[in-house]
Every structure is written in structure tokens, then in C-alpha cells.
Write an enzyme that holds these catalytic residues in place. Structure first.
Site, PDB file in Angstrom:
ATOM      1  N   GLY A  42       8.666   1.942 -34.327  1.00 10.49           N
ATOM      2  CA  GLY A  42       8.370   0.761 -33.889  1.00 10.49           C
ATOM      3  C   GLY A  42       7.902   0.913 -32.351  1.00 10.49           C
ATOM      4  O   GLY A  42       6.823   0.241 -32.346  1.00 10.49           O
TER       5      GLY A  42
ATOM      6  N   ASN B  53      14.597 -10.125 -32.140  1.00 11.33           N
ATOM      7  CA  ASN B  53      15.726  -9.225 -32.395  1.00 11.33           C
ATOM      8  C   ASN B  53      16.865 -10.073 -32.124  1.00 11.33           C
ATOM      9  O   ASN B  53      17.901  -9.685 -32.773  1.00 11.33           O
ATOM     10  CB  ASN B  53      15.285  -7.982 -31.757  1.00 11.33           C
ATOM     11  CG  ASN B  53      14.917  -8.073 -30.469  1.00 11.33           C
ATOM     12  OD1 ASN B  53      14.090  -8.583 -30.183  1.00 11.33           O
ATOM     13  ND2 ASN B  53      15.509  -7.386 -29.600  1.00 11.33           N
TER      14      ASN B  53
ATOM     15  N   GLN C 184      11.466  -6.718 -36.647  1.00  9.66           N
ATOM     16  CA  GLN C 184      12.591  -7.351 -37.370  1.00  9.66           C
ATOM     17  C   GLN C 184      12.706  -7.953 -38.608  1.00  9.66           C
ATOM     18  O   GLN C 184      13.572  -8.383 -39.277  1.00  9.66           O
ATOM     19  CB  GLN C 184      13.211  -8.328 -36.223  1.00  9.66           C
ATOM     20  CG  GLN C 184      13.933  -7.508 -35.023  1.00  9.66           C
ATOM     21  CD  GLN C 184      15.139  -6.770 -35.493  1.00  9.66           C
ATOM     22  OE1 GLN C 184      15.772  -6.739 -36.389  1.00  9.66           O
ATOM     23  NE2 GLN C 184      15.677  -5.669 -34.473  1.00  9.66           N
TER      24      GLN C 184
ATOM     25  N   SER D 121       9.087  -0.886 -38.141  1.00  9.55           N
ATOM     26  CA  SER D 121       9.951   0.382 -37.937  1.00  9.55           C
ATOM     27  C   SER D 121      10.919   0.732 -39.009  1.00  9.55           C
ATOM     28  O   SER D 121      11.429  -0.175 -39.788  1.00  9.55           O
ATOM     29  CB  SER D 121      10.978  -0.141 -36.620  1.00  9.55           C
ATOM     30  OG  SER D 121      12.042   0.958 -36.323  1.00  9.55           O
TER      31      SER D 121
ATOM     32  N   HIS E  76      13.894   2.236 -39.401  1.00 10.47           N
ATOM     33  CA  HIS E  76      15.310   2.065 -39.235  1.00 10.47           C
ATOM     34  C   HIS E  76      15.589   0.985 -39.470  1.00 10.47           C
ATOM     35  O   HIS E  76      17.060   0.453 -39.448  1.00 10.47           O
ATOM     36  CB  HIS E  76      15.783   3.060 -38.185  1.00 10.47           C
ATOM     37  CG  HIS E  76      15.692   2.157 -36.853  1.00 10.47           C
ATOM     38  ND1 HIS E  76      16.513   1.709 -36.164  1.00 10.47           N
ATOM     39  CD2 HIS E  76      14.679   2.284 -35.980  1.00 10.47           C
ATOM     40  CE1 HIS E  76      16.197   1.302 -34.787  1.00 10.47           C
ATOM     41  NE2 HIS E  76      14.999   1.512 -34.831  1.00 10.47           N
TER      42      HIS E  76
ATOM     43  N   THR F 240       1.535  16.801 -37.495  1.00 11.77           N
ATOM     44  CA  THR F 240       1.786  17.120 -39.136  1.00 11.77           C
ATOM     45  C   THR F 240       2.611  16.243 -39.741  1.00 11.77           C
ATOM     46  O   THR F 240       3.660  15.769 -38.940  1.00 11.77           O
ATOM     47  CB  THR F 240       2.495  18.373 -39.015  1.00 11.77           C
ATOM     48  OG1 THR F 240       1.439  19.455 -38.572  1.00 11.77           O
ATOM     49  CG2 THR F 240       2.760  18.908 -40.492  1.00 11.77           C
TER      50      THR F 240
ATOM     51  N   CYS G 172      19.878  -2.411 -27.372  1.00 14.09           N
ATOM     52  CA  CYS G 172      19.045  -1.617 -26.351  1.00 14.09           C
ATOM     53  C   CYS G 172      19.525  -2.043 -25.047  1.00 14.09           C
ATOM     54  O   CYS G 172      18.982  -1.382 -23.986  1.00 14.09           O
ATOM     55  CB  CYS G 172      17.472  -1.233 -26.320  1.00 14.09           C
ATOM     56  SG  CYS G 172      16.690  -2.559 -26.909  1.00 14.09           S
TER      57      CYS G 172
HETATM   58  N1  PLP Z   1      10.416  -4.385 -31.961  1.00 12.05           N
HETATM   59  C1  PLP Z   1      11.463  -4.975 -31.919  1.00 12.05           C
HETATM   60  C2  PLP Z   1      11.442  -6.590 -32.275  1.00 12.05           C
HETATM   61  C3  PLP Z   1      12.793  -4.410 -32.291  1.00 12.05           C
HETATM   62  O1  PLP Z   1      13.888  -4.875 -32.606  1.00 12.05           O
HETATM   63  C4  PLP Z   1      12.758  -2.973 -32.150  1.00 12.05           C
HETATM   64  C5  PLP Z   1      14.123  -2.052 -32.046  1.00 12.05           C
HETATM   65  O2  PLP Z   1      15.003  -2.859 -31.847  1.00 12.05           O
HETATM   66  C6  PLP Z   1      11.542  -2.450 -31.631  1.00 12.05           C
HETATM   67  C7  PLP Z   1      10.404  -2.877 -31.890  1.00 12.05           C
HETATM   68  C8  PLP Z   1      11.537  -0.858 -31.635  1.00 12.05           C
HETATM   69  O3  PLP Z   1      11.477   0.106 -32.726  1.00 12.05           O
HETATM   70  P1  PLP Z   1      11.953   1.552 -32.749  1.00 12.05           P
HETATM   71  O4  PLP Z   1      13.596   1.719 -32.477  1.00 12.05           O
HETATM   72  O5  PLP Z   1      11.696   2.163 -34.048  1.00 12.05           O
HETATM   73  O6  PLP Z   1      11.090   2.115 -31.551  1.00 12.05           O
END
Ligand code: PLP
Length: 385
Positions: free
Chosen positions: A78, A158, A186, A206, A208, A244, A331
Site C-alpha cells: 500500500g 486506520n 483500510q 494493500s 495484507h 518480474t 506503525c
Molecule cells: N494506508 C493505510 C490507511 C494503512 O493503514 C496502511 C497500513 O497500515 C498503509 C497505507 C500502508 O500499507 P502497507 O503496509 O501495505 O504498505
């Protein structure tokens, strides 16, 4: 032995906004493609098979967003999608002006990109949110100018789960001739997201956050929107993202996107469990309050402040009892600063430090929620003395 020192009888993961586990069907697909190692660009049957498979995964992602495969590029995450969208689009538009707009409560992958754009001579307006964590249309209207090139605003936050009125915000940007990027990381897999209806120009996803692995993302690019590639090299992803293809992860995301259609359709189940959990939490501590309660929110997210308690200590005590939650965004956890999202909403720093983010997912059982609730109540009772 103190009352906190015991072996958890259950492990309960309630941090789905930080990341999600792989669904069994996603793991199965990954296992199959671990042995299908051919480079999709090569010219033999084994490679053509992978190219076709990647095409099918792209179609699944496109269908989840209500667009065509041509409008989807795969990225590494993301954060890359956000960087690519903002930096790549601005590079193409810079003759028009130097003004960009985002908000104070975006994810760091957006905020840091805009801070970088400032070092490149661009002027950035950081919009304020209201007390529910929403960017209001009037706020954007007040800042947008004729020389605004691009507006980037998130679909769902988030930390709080608050959902912005993206369709209306996008209309304002377009009226002024600016293009619109939306960080939907999110929201995807939790609520329906239709890029045609929202009419956004660029949108980030994203893997995950929707039960695919970490390390795979998507950027939606509307027809007619030109972005300069960040990663130059081979002609993969329509020449927009060299490298790739990570076939295993792309296939995982394709499967996750297919499953997300059903999970999104069944979101009322999670919402019901969340609402009940939230009501019981509020009842166990006087003064506890839910942040972003007066606006539409993601169905899985609780952001709750317990004034007088310390969020990080609650996280630690819950961890000892086998329960995973966050005090703020993953994070940012362990940070000595209060959440910038909550303080931007006008929440005082001590209440911001007294906050937990609890986020449910498709694998959360009622028994998990009951266990977590019982443990939170026990910890709060001890802290009340
Ligand atoms: N944007 C938002 C709102 C997110 O919550 C996150 C990840 O927590 C990201 C972007 C970043 O995604 P990634 O962890 O795949 O880089």
C-alpha cells in the site's frame, strides 16, 4: 504469582487493522504457485500458464473494485501504491501549478510523500478533520484553488475507522480541475468500494489488510490518468511498474479479492459483534468513550478512550492474557507521542494516550470476543483499585 502472571487460556487476535492472517484458501493457492516458478514474460507453456493466472488474479481485483483489468497495476504494498500515485501523477501535472492537498490524518506513507513534495518546491495544504475524524467538504472547498494539481484523501482511517465522504470530496476536486487519489487500504475487504461510483482517479489497496500476504499492493488508475512510473525497467504492469511479477503473492491477492466479495456482503455479522462488544466496554468504565462514534465507521473497528488509564499498559496486560490489540496504529505503537489522528480530532493528549484500537475480522469468534471482554474488565477492575 501475581494475578497478571498466568498462561493465557486462549489466544485472541483483535488487531485486523494492523494486518490480517492468511485465509486457508489463500494459503492453498500460494502453495500451488510455489512450484510454478516460470517468469510470466517467458515464451513457453509453463510461463504462459503463469501469465494467464496473473491475468485471472488481476480480473478478480478489478471486479472487487468494479473496474477493468487494464486499470489495475500490482505493486509491492500500500505504501508503494500511495507513493506511486502521488509522485507519479504530480510529475505529469506540474506544468499546471504547484499546489497539492491532503489531510493531517493520513497514513505516514501519504504524509511523508507530501513532505517530500514540499522539499521539491510544491505547496501542500494539510486539511483539518472535524471532531469525528472526518474531512468535511467545506474544508476542502475552502482550500482548493485553480492551481491545485492533486487532492489525496483516505477512504477510511486506520485508527478510528471513520469513513470520509469521498464521492463528494472527489467532485469538488474535479470541479476545480484537480485529480483525486484515495488511500483505500483500510476500506477494501471491509466495505464495498466502487471506483466508478466514487469517480476517483487513483486508488490504493494493500493485500495484507484483506487476508493476502504482506508485500503486495494494487494501484487503480482510471482511463486517461497518466502517471510517471516510480520503478523503471522492464515493461511489466503496462510499463508502469517494472519488476518480474511476484506470481505467488499476486495469486494470493487474486484469491483474497474473490473471497472479499463474500466477506464484504456478510459485514453485518462483524458489525453486530463489534457493536455489542463496544456497548459492554463502555459499561465497564465510567467516562470511557468511543472516538468517531457520530459518523459512519468501518464495521470492524473500535477506538475507545479510558480517561485515567494508559493504553500502552492495557496492551501489555492484554498481551499477557493472549490478546492482541493496539494502543494506536501498528506503525506508531510504542511512540512517546500521542496519536496525531486523535489529537487532530481535538482529543486531549492524556485521553489519546488512554486509547485502545480493537479491530475484528472474519475469523473472530463470539467466544474470542467474550474472552477478550472478560479480560479487559478484569484488568480495568484491578486498575480501579
Ligand atoms: N494506508 C493505510 C490507511 C494503512 O493503514 C496502511 C497500513 O497500515 C498503509 C497505507 C500502508 O500499507 P502497507 O503496509 O501495505 O504498505
Amino acid at each position: 504469582m501475581s494475578e497478571f502472571e498466568f498462561k493465557p487460556i486462549r489466544n485472541v487476535y483483535l488487531d485486523y487493522n494492523a494486518t490480517t492472517p492468511l485465509l486457508p484458501e489463500v494459503k492453498e493457492v500460494m502453495q500451488v504457485f510455489m512450484d510454478k516458478y516460470a517468469n510470466p514474460s517467458s515464451n513457453y507453456a509453463m510461463a504462459r500458464e503463469n501469465k494467464t493466472a496473473v491475468g485471472a488474479a488481476r480480473k478478480n481485483v478489478a471486479s472487487l473494485l468494479n473496474t477493468s483489468s487494464n486499470n489495475i497495476i500490482f505493486t509491492s504494498c500500500g505504501s508503494e501504491s500511495n507513493n506511486q500515485a502521488i509522485r507519479g501523477a504530480v510529475k505529469q501535472l506540474q506544468k499546471k501549478g504547484k499546489h497539492l492537498i491532503t489531510s493531517e490524518i493520513e497514513h505516514p506513507s501519504v504524509l511523508e510523500t507530501f513532505r517530500y513534495m514540499e522539499t521539491q518546491g510544491f505547496e501542500v495544504s494539510y486539511l483539518k478533520c472535524n471532531t469525528d475524524g472526518i474531512i468535511e467538504t467545506d474544508t476542502l472547498q475552502g482550500e482548493i484553488r485553480e492551481d491545485t494539481l492533486l487532492v489525496s484523501l483516505m477512504l477510511a482511517n486506520n485508527e478510528t475507522g471513520a469513513i470520509n465522504p469521498i464521492k463528494e470530496l472527489c467532485q469538488i476536486a474535479h470541479k476545480s480541475g484537480a485529480i483525486f487519489h484515495c488511500d483505500a487500504v483500510q476500506a477494501i475487504g471491509k466495505i464495498p468500494v466502487d471506483v466508478k461510483d466514487l469517480n476517483v482517479d487513483l486508488l490504493s489497496v494493500s493485500g495484507h489488510k484483506l487476508y493476502a500476504p504482506k508485500g503486495i499492493g494494487v494501484l487503480y488508475i482510471k482511463d486517461g490518468i497518466v502517471v510517471e512510473p516510480l520503478i523503471k525497467g522492464g515493461g511489466q504492469e503496462n510499463g508502469l511498474r517494472a519488476g518480474t511479477e511476484n506470481v505467488i503473492y499476486i495469486m494470493a491477492l487474486g484469491k483474497a479479492a474473490e473471497l472479499a466479495q463474500t466477506n464484504v456482503a456478510n459485514r453485518a455479522n462483524i458489525e453486530q459483534m463489534r457493536d455489542q462488544f463496544e456497548a459492554e466496554l463502555l459499561g465497564c468504565y465510567s467516562g470511557a468513550h468511543i472516538n468517531s462514534i457520530n459518523t459512519s465507521r468501518l464495521p470492524n473497528t473500535i477506538n475507545i478512550s479510558f480517561p485515567g488509564l494508559v493504553g500502552d499498559s492495557l496492551v501489555t496486560e492484554l498481551d499477557k492474557r493472549g490478546i492482541c490489540v493496539s494502543a494506536a496504529a501498528a506503525c506508531k505503537s510504542g511512540s512517546s507521542k500521542p496519536s496525531y489522528v486523535l489529537t487532530a480530532m481535538g482529543i486531549n493528549p492524556s485521553d489519546a494516550f488512554a486509547t485502545l484500537r480493537i479491530s475484528f475480522g472474519v475469523q473472530t469468534l463470539h467466544e474470542d470476543a467474550s474472552y477478550a471482554l472478560k479480560q479487559i474488565k478484569a484488568i480495568i477492575d484491578v486498575s480501579k483499585g
